[in-house]
Write a protein that holds these residues in place. Structure first.
Motif, mmCIF file in Angstrom:
data_model
loop_
_atom_site.group_PDB
_atom_site.id
_atom_site.type_symbol
_atom_site.label_atom_id
_atom_site.label_comp_id
_atom_site.label_asym_id
_atom_site.label_seq_id
_atom_site.Cartn_x
_atom_site.Cartn_y
_atom_site.Cartn_z
ATOM 1 N N PRO A 55 0.801 -1.229 0.000
ATOM 2 C CA PRO A 55 0.000 0.000 0.000
ATOM 3 C C PRO A 55 0.831 1.275 0.000
ATOM 4 O O PRO A 55 0.369 2.308 -0.469
ATOM 5 C CB PRO A 55 -0.835 -0.129 1.279
ATOM 6 N N ASP A 56 2.033 1.225 0.557
ATOM 7 C CA ASP A 56 2.855 2.433 0.701
ATOM 8 C C ASP A 56 3.886 2.463 -0.432
ATOM 9 O O ASP A 56 5.085 2.256 -0.223
ATOM 10 C CB ASP A 56 3.543 2.433 2.060
ATOM 11 N N ARG A 57 3.395 2.734 -1.652
ATOM 12 C CA ARG A 57 4.255 2.633 -2.828
ATOM 13 C C ARG A 57 4.331 3.957 -3.573
ATOM 14 O O ARG A 57 3.397 4.761 -3.542
ATOM 15 C CB ARG A 57 3.760 1.545 -3.779
ATOM 16 N N GLU A 58 5.408 4.159 -4.261
ATOM 17 C CA GLU A 58 5.573 5.331 -5.108
ATOM 18 C C GLU A 58 4.893 5.086 -6.453
ATOM 19 O O GLU A 58 4.750 3.941 -6.890
ATOM 20 C CB GLU A 58 7.059 5.630 -5.325
ATOM 21 N N PRO A 59 4.480 6.148 -7.142
ATOM 22 C CA PRO A 59 3.923 5.969 -8.490
ATOM 23 C C PRO A 59 4.973 5.395 -9.441
ATOM 24 O O PRO A 59 6.178 5.616 -9.276
ATOM 25 C CB PRO A 59 3.533 7.393 -8.904
ATOM 26 N N GLY A 60 4.514 4.651 -10.408
ATOM 27 C CA GLY A 60 5.421 4.093 -11.410
ATOM 28 C C GLY A 60 4.656 3.480 -12.555
ATOM 29 O O GLY A 60 3.455 3.201 -12.443
ATOM 30 N N THR A 61 5.324 3.268 -13.668
ATOM 31 C CA THR A 61 4.685 2.671 -14.833
ATOM 32 C C THR A 61 4.738 1.149 -14.758
ATOM 33 O O THR A 61 5.432 0.562 -13.910
ATOM 34 C CB THR A 61 5.375 3.135 -16.120
ATOM 35 N N TYR A 62 4.024 0.525 -15.664
ATOM 36 C CA TYR A 62 4.042 -0.935 -15.737
ATOM 37 C C TYR A 62 5.457 -1.445 -16.010
ATOM 38 O O TYR A 62 5.931 -2.369 -15.337
ATOM 39 C CB TYR A 62 3.078 -1.409 -16.826
ATOM 40 N N LEU A 63 6.132 -0.857 -16.977
ATOM 41 C CA LEU A 63 7.465 -1.340 -17.326
ATOM 42 C C LEU A 63 8.460 -1.143 -16.187
ATOM 43 O O LEU A 63 9.365 -1.963 -16.000
ATOM 44 C CB LEU A 63 7.963 -0.645 -18.590
ATOM 45 N N GLU A 64 8.286 -0.086 -15.416
ATOM 46 C CA GLU A 64 9.214 0.199 -14.323
ATOM 47 C C GLU A 64 9.023 -0.734 -13.127
ATOM 48 O O GLU A 64 10.003 -1.142 -12.494
ATOM 49 C CB GLU A 64 9.030 1.644 -13.844
#
Length: 290
Positions: A55-64
């Motif tokens: 739940p405590d995650r940074e934004p990111g793309t699918y590939l990342e």
């Protein structure tokens, strides 16, 4: 009758850190309010990103962040869970998602930069892409369900047709403000009543999301034209319904000033398509007028 729903619409805390604003929460609430108003159950799907990244995650793309065999296996399991819901309850009206999400985007997704392609691309997120047969709606569009029906109302035929269109919209889960249903349907009015009707209708236009304007006739009704112009000035979505086959010119159905800022449709089916209306085999669905 139900919709499948990205769980962060019900619990915004499931979203990545820093991406949720008060305006987002307001939109989520309006979408849930629409479902409650029309008796539509909201069934949340699991959140693939929360299950995989926490739940405590940074934004990111699918590939990342998500392009791994382990995540693909997780998606397969979640797809099976969704299939069980559909098997038990029947097909949903739609899946509600949040655009830009790597997993639950509807018409756009942060897939990630690849070759010369931008990080954000058109199409569904990787989870929702597994359900191509189910209609998907972005929550920001689904939240736009309050309609002001602008139309002439001076004859029995006009009022009857207006009610037909209003009921068509209501049968597809739209809330409709129809002026003739709130007292604007008779000739014997004093100045005080004129002012009251004007203020009420003007306030209603400000409060709705979409204006549907009936513009049949040799020329559009002047009051309807004013309501369209006022709504356009407020940057509202305006859809004009013209079933009249007469044309004002070789490139105009009616006055060009009305056509330039409105999407013109010619029948009830086109109107529903322009709205992105939900369709169901439930008793609420009715025949679409021509």
């Amino acid at each position: 009758m139900y919709v499948l729903c990205s769980p962060c619409i019900l619990s915004p805390s499931l979203r990545a850190k820093g991406i949720t604003h008060p305006s987002d929460i307001a939109v989520f609430a309006r979408s849930i309010g629409r479902c409650r108003k029309f008796g539509i159950d909201v069934v949340p799907l699991p959140c693939p990103e929360t299950l995989y990244l926490g739940p405590d995650r940074e934004p990111g793309t699918y590939l990342e962040r998500l392009n791994t065999p382990e995540f693909a296996t997780l998606l397969d399991g979640l797809h099976q869970q969704a299939d069980k819901i559909i098997e038990e309850r029947g097909p949903p009206l739609c899946i509600l998602g949040v655009n830009s999400s790597p997993t639950c985007g509807v018409t756009s997704t942060y897939y990630g930069a690849e070759r010369d392609a931008p990080a954000r691309r058109s199409g569904r997120g990787v989870f929702y892409a597994q359900f191509p047969e189910i209609p998907a709606r972005d929550v920001f569009e689904f939240a736009k369900y309050r309609i002001y029906l602008a139309a002439p109302l001076f004859s029995e035929a006009e009022r009857t047709y207006n009610i037909t269109i209003a009921e068509l919209l209501r049968s597809h889960y739209y809330e409709v403000h129809l002026p003739q249903e709130t007292g604007d349907d008779y000739a014997e009015r004093d100045k005080k009543e004129y002012a009251r009707i004007y203020r009420r209708n003007k306030r209603a236009i400000r409060d709705v999301d979409i204006i549907v304007a009936i513009i049949d006739g040799a020329d559009a009704d002047s009051g309807t034209a004013w309501e369209m112009g006022y709504a356009i000035g407020l940057r509202k979505t305006v859809i004009a319904l013209r079933t009249d086959f007469r044309r004002a010119g070789s490139h105009e159905r009616v006055n060009l000033m009305l056509e330039q800022e409105a999407r013109v449709v010619t029948n009830g089916n086109e109107l529903l398509a322009a709205l992105g209306a939900l369709h169901a085999s439930s008793p609420r669905r009715e025949q679409t007028p021509a």
